[in-house]
Design a protein around this motif. Structure first.
Motif, mmCIF file in Angstrom:
data_model
loop_
_atom_site.group_PDB
_atom_site.id
_atom_site.type_symbol
_atom_site.label_atom_id
_atom_site.label_comp_id
_atom_site.label_asym_id
_atom_site.label_seq_id
_atom_site.Cartn_x
_atom_site.Cartn_y
_atom_site.Cartn_z
ATOM 1 N N GLN A 110 0.827 -1.213 0.000
ATOM 2 C CA GLN A 110 0.000 0.000 0.000
ATOM 3 C C GLN A 110 0.859 1.260 0.000
ATOM 4 O OE1 GLN A 110 -3.232 0.104 2.646
ATOM 5 N NE2 GLN A 110 -3.913 -1.927 2.082
ATOM 6 N N GLN A 150 2.183 3.305 -3.212
ATOM 7 C CA GLN A 150 1.324 4.224 -3.964
ATOM 8 C C GLN A 150 1.911 5.628 -3.989
ATOM 9 O OE1 GLN A 150 -2.573 5.155 -2.350
ATOM 10 N NE2 GLN A 150 -3.463 4.988 -4.390
ATOM 11 N N ASN A 163 0.966 1.603 -10.841
ATOM 12 C CA ASN A 163 -0.364 2.060 -10.467
ATOM 13 C C ASN A 163 -0.865 1.227 -9.296
ATOM 14 O OD1 ASN A 163 -3.061 2.753 -10.322
ATOM 15 N ND2 ASN A 163 -3.607 1.717 -12.227
ATOM 16 N N VAL A 164 -0.878 1.841 -8.122
ATOM 17 C CA VAL A 164 -1.378 1.155 -6.938
ATOM 18 C C VAL A 164 -2.720 1.774 -6.593
ATOM 19 C CG1 VAL A 164 -0.942 0.619 -4.510
ATOM 20 C CG2 VAL A 164 0.971 0.820 -6.103
ATOM 21 N N GLN A 165 -3.743 0.952 -6.489
ATOM 22 C CA GLN A 165 -5.059 1.455 -6.094
ATOM 23 C C GLN A 165 -5.475 0.726 -4.824
ATOM 24 O OE1 GLN A 165 -6.771 3.935 -7.703
ATOM 25 N NE2 GLN A 165 -5.225 4.125 -9.315
ATOM 26 N N ILE A 166 -5.638 1.467 -3.767
ATOM 27 C CA ILE A 166 -6.047 0.860 -2.501
ATOM 28 C C ILE A 166 -7.567 0.842 -2.499
ATOM 29 C CG2 ILE A 166 -5.891 1.008 0.011
ATOM 30 C CD1 ILE A 166 -3.257 2.631 -0.538
ATOM 31 N N PRO A 184 -3.846 -4.305 -2.070
ATOM 32 C CA PRO A 184 -4.325 -3.351 -3.070
ATOM 33 C C PRO A 184 -4.113 -3.948 -4.465
ATOM 34 C CG PRO A 184 -2.131 -2.747 -2.368
ATOM 35 C CD PRO A 184 -2.492 -3.984 -1.590
ATOM 36 N N ILE A 235 -2.106 -3.791 -7.871
ATOM 37 C CA ILE A 235 -0.838 -3.222 -8.321
ATOM 38 C C ILE A 235 -0.619 -3.597 -9.770
ATOM 39 C CG2 ILE A 235 1.659 -3.282 -8.028
ATOM 40 C CD1 ILE A 235 1.312 -3.655 -5.136
ATOM 41 N N THR A 278 -1.182 8.390 -13.187
ATOM 42 C CA THR A 278 -1.150 8.150 -11.744
ATOM 43 C C THR A 278 0.135 8.761 -11.219
ATOM 44 O OG1 THR A 278 -0.083 6.016 -12.073
ATOM 45 C CG2 THR A 278 -2.464 5.977 -11.751
ATOM 46 N N VAL A 326 -1.257 11.629 -3.344
ATOM 47 C CA VAL A 326 -1.266 10.755 -4.505
ATOM 48 C C VAL A 326 -2.450 11.144 -5.377
ATOM 49 C CG1 VAL A 326 -0.169 8.846 -3.289
ATOM 50 C CG2 VAL A 326 -2.639 8.938 -3.414
ATOM 51 N N SER A 373 -4.696 10.141 -9.246
ATOM 52 C CA SER A 373 -5.001 9.206 -10.310
ATOM 53 C C SER A 373 -5.940 9.956 -11.232
ATOM 54 C CB SER A 373 -5.688 7.999 -9.687
ATOM 55 O OG SER A 373 -5.817 6.976 -10.609
ATOM 56 N N GLU A 414 -11.565 6.029 -5.378
ATOM 57 C CA GLU A 414 -10.533 4.996 -5.400
ATOM 58 C C GLU A 414 -11.130 3.640 -5.000
ATOM 59 O OE1 GLU A 414 -7.249 5.619 -2.736
ATOM 60 O OE2 GLU A 414 -5.996 4.132 -3.727
#
Lengths: 1100, 504
Positions: A172, A175, A182-185, A194, A196, A923, A942, A944, A1073
């Motif tokens: 996490q 991010q 691209n990390v989306q929690i 998350p 990735i 992102t 952060v 996006s 998100e």
């Protein structure tokens, strides 16, 4: 500075504290996981040597820019043999022959400083960090390389950037800190991974109609390598008893660095597993010359999340009656209105129950970890222990971890040294009533929330909560790993390295759902029987590598050739086993295990899955005068998951680098540009099949026939061929690294082109074949990802006296496109689990939404177009609905004066258009660090952008009012009202007699029949998924030296941290998100809560 | 010493890993069987063979399509909007717009998509491909030929079934094992006559390898001949039909179930009358979570109210004054009517009429709490009464009215009626056969095909409500449409049935 007496006292103190720490862990329940083997250790007495009586004594203290003492710094008198090393407080004492000398102060990672000294005295020396950690080591494949010499695209994160963040897993924290990633929690649930994606998604999955497949397989996930051992987290999830994130087993404060390897040279070295990027995690080793104890503790609150705006009681009734009055001003249809709405004085229907409020809470989070480390000539060691406990903001959720990690490095002889890594972790995850990873976190979630009119007495609410608390849902994950590395120098330039690692994940889940549940939680547990289940899964990975490393420098007059050649053989073996039993109807709800169940109601199975990969790897690292760099690598993988005719896969890669700033012609520019490197790389990497036994036509057992079990091929998807193989990924990368203004400004840019070919793909087979699908390499399936990774940083910018500012901007741009499709690029569409149709077509991004295009509202009858041939108004739904004022405007793409998603005449795509790309194009993250005297402030944001998400939550809520599959007056009355207060929806009253009237939203008349206008059919509910999030704010205070000395501490820092502080977006969702990998917002996702923690970090 | 130790260790580990990992690179699954290790025993062949019957059972059960295809379409039963709104529209005399069967919302998959029958065919082809390669010594209980014969029978049954529902099928008689899956050539539909020729060739081969007798749960010689008789009748080759009916009647070892125990035919008790039945009794559960709800839903189409402990409030009802009154001319004596039909008043939007009691063996999995209901019956696909009446049709069609009468007498005598005495000419004899087939086989998923087969002379389709232009032999509007939106993308040579190409 010290006499032996005080030192003894200090060591005793350390021991006392360590003992306290251990007791602390035992008290916290750590002892349940592990045996009480006493940890023995010896403290080294080595410390800066005392000097003979001096003619001139120079003393001083070396610190970094933030005032943190720098131990082990070398202080030499120039041109002499006199020198000293600083102690833990950064202090040194040096005796020189005479008073006029130049001191050379040097420390790895810092710029060397020369200081003219005139006579005796005390000097405070500040060292400045070298730019961008040029000397840091990264591991590419099996080679260690200095960052300066690396020719591939690697982004690194150091311990300092992530330590003490209150989350369960390090993934996490990547991010916004790594470009190209691209990390989306998308779930705030503790212990959940998350999503990735490194440099764009390359998985084209056609099974997204199934939510579990969409969640697990719709995106391409990277490979983790932890201290040299490859770990396939998605394979580990196949034992899947608990569904807990494997990475959550690693204590963040045990991590030294995370390197994200993104381009060909780095990925090709991991061959058939590297295609989607490699995340290389290294754990901390002992550094300090004397034994050092470090302790971190933080605690805080996890704030109750802001709930979705809900109208209750009088407000809800007013809103609903208002809608009714809008469409029935003369109360002609009041007879059809539900009693729930009309009978406002009935105590059963006259309540203001806030259902959400029932399940959410403000929770606590705490973490304590300690380490004990040291480094001498012969031995380097570090032990770390850790306890992490996060309560969920939803009742009965949470994650607790107890961990131990030990890293040892022993020098056995001049030629031989060995490294031993051991770790053991227990993760205990509470998951409320949840059976699978899903959005159903509460018994009533998302758009299922009932109206507030229902009476909720104390018994009801305790029963509702009871679904969470009486339900047994025990999820334990024990992770053990052990690794042994031997380094043996056969000759001065030839080294042999043996690494053997074992990693064992033991996962268990015990689940019990009492029978009383079903009566109160409605349709979700329709059966009235109780249910017990017990699952145990073990995933063992073994990894063995033998490497020879030959490093040689050839020198002639002006030329220096540096050559490192590595040859390696690797073998990895994965074995996953599980045992599961389950049954219905235990004799009594107090019997919560699979016990006493009748023979006909009990079932069980056990599974065994194994796979292996044998690999050979060759790597060459060459440079000329440390200026012209060349990397070559070649890997061959044979996998048990490849077909017998194609066992071996080959993965070559090459990279070039040129350090332009070392050229003579550049000399004049070095004041402005202190370093400039150009890089280029090209190569192949692959992805292995997700299935253990992909090359086998596995058969399935079908129903029984007259009591006999039958067996047949899996006609759903059970075919394969002998030439099944890896999917190929071809990466091209061009980049530059530059430092400007004496390393104050750094820049790193990469432009990449990533082409994935032959990925595993579910071919839809013609009906006459008998098999529905085959999962196989689709040679004609190409996915292109092109983009730019950018990192710009500035440090040590002086804003005012003592106030410094540093900033770092990470920006990734990715363009995702399907470049080729099987069956001569035949376009097709798949409807996902939420009902949103997706197009798979060349030139479109993966999972592009494919829907009717919503263009507003027909405000007046006169706006509605006529078919010039028939003179009739345009229709919807294959002629079933003649459009009238208040209806949405849907674009008539095929011009047949009827708009629908398909036609009966075989036009299966009707008037659908590609309307939204769920893959974020942009992102990134932005970090700002301020330091003022002993204070530091760090802010991470952060973001996006350029992403379309679909709000099925609002859509379903509106569909409950009108225009859904089941919409009626009843659903309108019994479910939560959508928030329509700020929405100008069309009503006849507003439109009547006002030719200029313009509605923003179509009619929501609950009295009218549905033509499915509010099902996920048009892009009316598609929203801009961009967001900007203040992810972490940290305020730190370094305890001043004077105080440290009094406390006999080496270092101490206190800090306050706020995570997930705020999210800004254009969308109507509280947090865009919180959408699934393919961009669906259901409203039920576990919120990412605000966390406020206070902590202290002490070294002694 | 240390130096040598490390070197030896390294070489040892290197060697050990190399030799053992070769094996691991070819490690096969032990959780399942797979194509290479499955076809190695008679047990496996038996499991694969019985899997075909399971697939057939699933195919017929899918969306209750067997009863929709064979019974609902005859207009003998009516299904109200409350009972099943998607089927309300199916009936030929549907009042609100006459969708016939073009519009079956959300039921395209079971009713307009034949894919599931190709899974049965694929399984049959797989058996035909693999069994001949096995050593005959592996077979102890039966001959390999007999298993192949069952596979041939099942393929013929599937094609014949598809032909009667959708018309010309796409004919496939090989396994698609190792082809380029991205480029499978499209196939056009094969004319019905060619498909049925192939089926008859297969069935002759199958008959040669099978014996009479044995369980009615699997195909034997009698089953094969019964199917051949049906195929010949469908093609109006009534001489051959008569010949094969006679073989079944004379040599099959079957006997009509007495009226007193008529219900045993569906009770899974191995009635002498049954030629082919699919077990759907409670013991065929495979998963503990399966409550046999599927079986319940399948058979309970015909039942409601107190008959199923008030588990259902709607059912398929034979309406008073409808087709039922047309065929049941002797309600006072017909024991079938008296014992296997029960009157129900108009309730819950269902019409006033009769419920069918053939499938009323009803149980609870947990009787104490009345949870998990299931219907404990077998699905009978072929039985002696059907073949006797088929022979009656064959003899009537070939002008042997006395022979036809003798056949009709057998089933009508059992039921206690004598209307076989009435017909005097070929037309009325055939009409009597069609009526008696309707009375005898009501609710068994077959009468609609009788109406199609005899329509050229008897015109029952028009009588039960179909527009005459639609059901001509050129328009073939008695076939179901194909779900072209799903199937056409898979096969670009596929064509829609003639009537639906212009009327959907």
């Amino acid at each position: 500075m010290s006499c032996s007496h005080t030192r003894v006292r200090k060591n005793t103190l350390r021991l006392k504290i360590l003992t306290c720490l251990m007791l602390c862990f035992c008290a916290l329940g750590y002892s349940r996981g592990f045996s009480h083997n006493a940890i023995s250790f010896t403290t080294s007495s080595a410390i800066a040597s005392e000097l003979l009586s001096p003619p001139v004594v120079i003393t001083g203290k070396v610190t970094d820019e933030k005032g943190k003492p720098l131990a082990n710094t070398s202080v030499m008198a120039k041109g002499s043999k006199y020198g000293a090393t600083t102690n833990e407080l950064g202090e040194f004492s040096l005796t020189v022959k005479d008073g006029t000398v130049v001191l050379i102060v040097s420390q790895i990672g810092y710029e060397t400083k020369e200081i003219k000294v005139n006579g005796q005295g005390h000097f405070n020396i500040t060292l400045v960090q070298t730019a961008s950690q040029q000397q840091e080591i990264v591991i590419v494949g099996m080679q260690r390389q200095k960052k300066r010499d690396v020719v591939s695209s690697i982004s690194s994160i150091s311990a300092a950037q992530i330590e003490n963040n209150p989350v369960a897993s390090v993934d996490q924290l990547l991010q916004g800190r790594v470009s190209g990633m691209n990390v989306q929690i998308n779930s705030g649930e503790p212990g959940v991974a998350p999503t990735i994606v490194v440099r764009g998604n390359s998985n084209v999955n056609t099974g997204i109609g199934d939510k579990s497949i969409a969640d697990a397989q719709s995106l391409s996930t990277p490979l983790y390598v932890i201290d040299g051992m490859p770990i396939n987290t998605s394979d580990i999830s196949t034992i899947g008893s608990s569904g807990t994130n494997y990475i959550a087993g690693i204590n963040i404060n045990d991590i030294e660095s995370v390197d994200v390897q993104k381009d060909a040279v780095a990925k090709a070295a991991w061959g058939s597993r590297g295609a989607n990027g490699v995340i290389y995690i290294r754990t901390k080793k002992g550094k300090s010359g004397v034994p050092q104890f470090q302790m971190n503790a933080y605690g805080g609150v996890v704030a109750k999340p802001e709930l979705l705006r809900t109208y209750t009681g009088r407000e809800e009734r007013a809103q609903k009656m208002n809608i009714i009055n809008q469409y029935d001003p003369n109360n002609l249809k009041l007879g059809s209105v539900s009693q729930l709405l009309t009978d406002a004085y009935n105590p059963s229907y006259n309540n203001a129950t806030d259902w959400q409020n029932l399940f959410y809470r403000t929770a606590a989070i705490k973490n304590i970890d300690g380490s004990f480390s040291g480094n001498t000539d012969m031995v380097n060691y570090r032990f770390g222990v850790n306890y992490y406990d996060e309560q969920g903001v939803i009742k009965s959720f949470g994650y607790t971890r107890y961990g131990f990690r030990g890293n040892f490095n022993l020098k056995i002889s001049d030629r031989l040294n060995t490294q031993i890594l051991l770790s053991a972790t227990r993760g205990d995850r509470k998951r409320g009533m949840k059976y699978n990873n899903s959005d159903d976190n509460t018994p009533v979630s998302g758009s299922n929330m009932p109206t507030s009119f229902y009476k909720l007495n104390a018994i009801d609410s305790s029963l509702y909560l009871g679904t969470a608390s009486n339900l047994r849902n025990k999820n334990l994950t024990d992770e053990y790993s052990a690794s042994l590395t031997l380094n043996y120098d056969i000759t001065r330039s030839l080294r042999y390295v043996l690494q053997g690692s074992v990693n064992s994940t033991n996962d268990s889940r015990d689940y019990f759902q009492p029978s009383s549940n079903s009566d109160i939680s409605g349709s979700r547990y329709a059966g009235k029987d109780n249910y017990a289940e017990s699952n145990k899964g073990v995933y063992n990975s073994f990894f063995l590598s033998n490497s020879l490393n030959w490093a040689k420098t050839f020198k002639s007059n002006t030329l220096e050739h540096n050559l490192v050649v590595t040859a390696s053989q690797q073998f990895s073996r994965d074995v996953a086993t599980s045992t599961n039993v389950w049954g219905y109807r235990t004799p009594n709800d107090n019997i919560q295990t699979v016990t006493g169940i009748a023979q006909t109601d009990i079932a069980g199975n056990s599974t065994y899955n194994a796979s292996a990969i044998l690999s050979y790897l060759g790597q060459v690292q060459y440079d000329l005068n440390r200026k012209y760099l060349l990397n070559l690598s070649y890997r061959a993988d044979a996998s048990s998951r490849f077909g017998s005719d194609s066992k071996w896969g080959y993965f070559p890669a090459a990279g070039l680098g040129w350090i332009v700033s070392d050229e003579k012609f550049f000399n004049g520019l070095t004041n402005a540009v202190s370093f400039l490197k150009l890089r280029a790389s090209i190569g192949k990497s692959g992805r292995n099949s997700d299935k253990f036994y992909a090359p086998y036509n596995s058969y399935v057992t079908d129903q029984s026939y007259n009591g006999n079990t039958t067996i047949r091929p899996d006609y759903t998807n059970g075919l394969t061929k002998n030439n099944l193989t890896w999917s190929t990924n071809i990466d091209k990368n061009v980049g530059l690294d530059a430092f400007f203004l004496h390393n104050k400004v750094t820049l790193s840019v990469d432009v990449y082109d990533r082409l994935t070919k032959g990925d595993f793909y579910d071919f839809n087979l013609p009906f006459y074949v008998g098999y529905d699908q085959i999962n196989f390499n689709a040679n004609d399936l190409w996915v292109s990802n092109k983009g730019v990774d950018l990192t710009i940083g500035a440090n040590r910018i002086k804003i005012a006296k003592d106030l410094n500012w540093g900033t770092n901007l990470v920006l990734s741009y990715n363009k995702n496109r399907i470049a080729k499709l099987p069956n001569d690029n035949r376009t097709f569409a798949v409807t996902d689990y939420a009902g949103v149709s997706r197009i798979y077509a060349v030139g479109q991004p993966i999972y592009e939404m494919f829907m009717l295009k919503y263009l507003g509202v027909y405000n007046h009858e006169s706006d509605i177009p006529f078919n010039p041939l028939t003179g009739k108004k345009i229709t919807y739904f294959k002629g079933n609905h003649t459009v009238k004022a208040g209806d949405p405007i849907w674009q008539d793409v095929n011009g047949d004066y009827d708009v629908w998603s398909g036609e009966d005449n075989g036009d299966q795509y009707g008037d659908r258009l590609p309307v939204g790309d769920p893959n974020p194009a942009v992102t990134g993250g932005w970090t700002n660090d301020f330091s003022y005297k002993n204070f530091t402030l760090s802010v991470l944001c952060v973001f996006s952008g350029k992403r379309t998400v679909y709000n099925t939550f609002f859509q379903e809520q509106v569909a409950n009012v009108a225009g859904g599959y089941n919409s009626s007056m009843k659903t309108f009355a019994t479910t939560r009202t959508p928030d329509m207060t700020n929405i100008n929806y069309w009503t006849p009253q507003k439109a009547n007699g006002k030719p200029d009237y313009k509605a923003d939203f179509p009619s929501i008349n609950p009295f009218e029949g549905s033509y499915y206008q509010y099902t996920p059919m048009s892009n009316q509910f598609a929203e801009d998924g961009s967001y900007f999030k203040i992810a972490a704010v940290t305020l730190g205070y370094q305890i001043p030296n004077s105080l440290l000395r009094r406390l006999t501490l080496k270092n101490a820092r206190v800090y306050a941290m706020a995570n997930n502080l705020a999210t800004f977006s254009k969308s109507s969702m509280p947090n865009p998100e919180l959408v699934s990998g393919i961009g669906i917002y259901s409203g039920g996702q576990y919120p990412t809560p605000i966390k406020i923690t206070l902590g202290v970090d002490v070294t002694f | 010493m240390k130096k040598y130790f490390v070197q030896i260790l390294a070489i040892f580990l290197l060697g050990a890993s190399l030799s053992s990992c070769k094996k691991m690179l070819y490690e096969a699954p032990i959780n399942t069987v797979y194509s290479e290790n499955f076809w190695t025993s008679e047990t496996s062949v038996n499991q694969a063979t019985e899997a075909m019957y399971v697939q057939l059972r699933s195919a017929l059960r899918d969306g209750s399509s067997h009863f929709i295809f064979g019974d609902l379409t005859t207009n003998l039963f009516s299904c109200s909007y409350s009972c099943d709104w998607t089927l309300d529209a199916v009936r030929p005399n549907y009042s609100k717009g006459s969708f016939f069967f073009s519009y079956v919302p959300y039921m395209e998959e079971p009713l307009q998509n034949w894919s599931r029958f190709y899974k049965i065919i694929a399984q049959s082809n797989l058996i035909q491909q693999n069994v001949p390669a096995m050593s005959p010594g592996l077979f102890i209980n039966s001959r390999p030929d007999a298993y192949i014969a069952e596979a041939l029978f099942m393929r013929a049954y599937a094609y014949f079934y598809m032909t009667r529902v959708w018309g010309d099928p796409v004919y496939v008689s090989k396994s698609y094992n190792d082809v380029d899956y991205g480029k499978i050539p499209p196939l056009a539909r094969t004319p019905e006559s060619k498909v049925l020729d192939s089926c008859l060739i297969d069935l002759r081969k199958a008959a040669a390898a099978l014996d009479y007798g044995g369980t009615s749960l699997r195909a034997n010689k009698g089953t094969v001949y019964s199917l051949m008789a049906h195929i010949f009748a469908w093609r109006h080759q009534y001489d051959s039909c008569h010949q094969y009916c006679q073989k079944v009647i004379a040599n099959g070892g079957y006997a009509l179930e007495p009226m007193s125990t008529y219900g045993n035919i569906w009770a899974g008790t191995g009635s002498q009358e049954n030629i082919l039945e699919l077990p759907m009794m409670a013991n065929d559960r495979t998963d503990i979570s399966e409550t046999n709800a599927q079986y319940f839903d399948f058979f309970s189409l015909f039942l409601k109210g107190s008959l199923v402990d008030n588990q259902k409030g709607n059912a398929w009802v034979m309406a008073k004054g409808g087709v039922m009154d047309y065929i049941f001319t002797d309600k006072t004596n017909d024991q079938r009517f008296l014992n296997y039909f029960v009157h129900t008043n108009a309730t819950n939007n269902d019409v006033d009429g009769y419920l069918l009691l053939k499938y009323n063996n009803f149980k609870y999995k947990i009787p104490s709490s009345k949870t998990s209901p299931y219907l404990n019956n077998n699905l009978v696909l072929l039985r002696l009464a059907d073949i006797i009446l088929l022979d009656a049709e064959a003899q009537a069609s070939t002008g042997n009215l006395a022979g036809a009468q003798a056949m009709l007498k057998q089933t009508e005598d059992r039921a206690g009626i004598t209307s076989y005495n009435d017909p005097t000419d070929q037309y009325s004899m055939l009409d009597e056969v069609v009526s008696e087939r309707g009375r005898e086989l009501a609710g068994e998923g077959s009468w609609y095909y009788d109406l199609i087969r005899t329509d050229s002379s008897q015109q029952w389709l028009g009588a039960v409500g179909y527009p005459s232009a639609r059901v001509t032999s050129t328009n073939k509007g008695y076939y179901w449409p194909l779900d072209m939106a799903t199937l056409f993308p898979q096969d670009n040579l596929l064509t829609q049935n003639p009537w639906w190409a212009t009327h959907k």
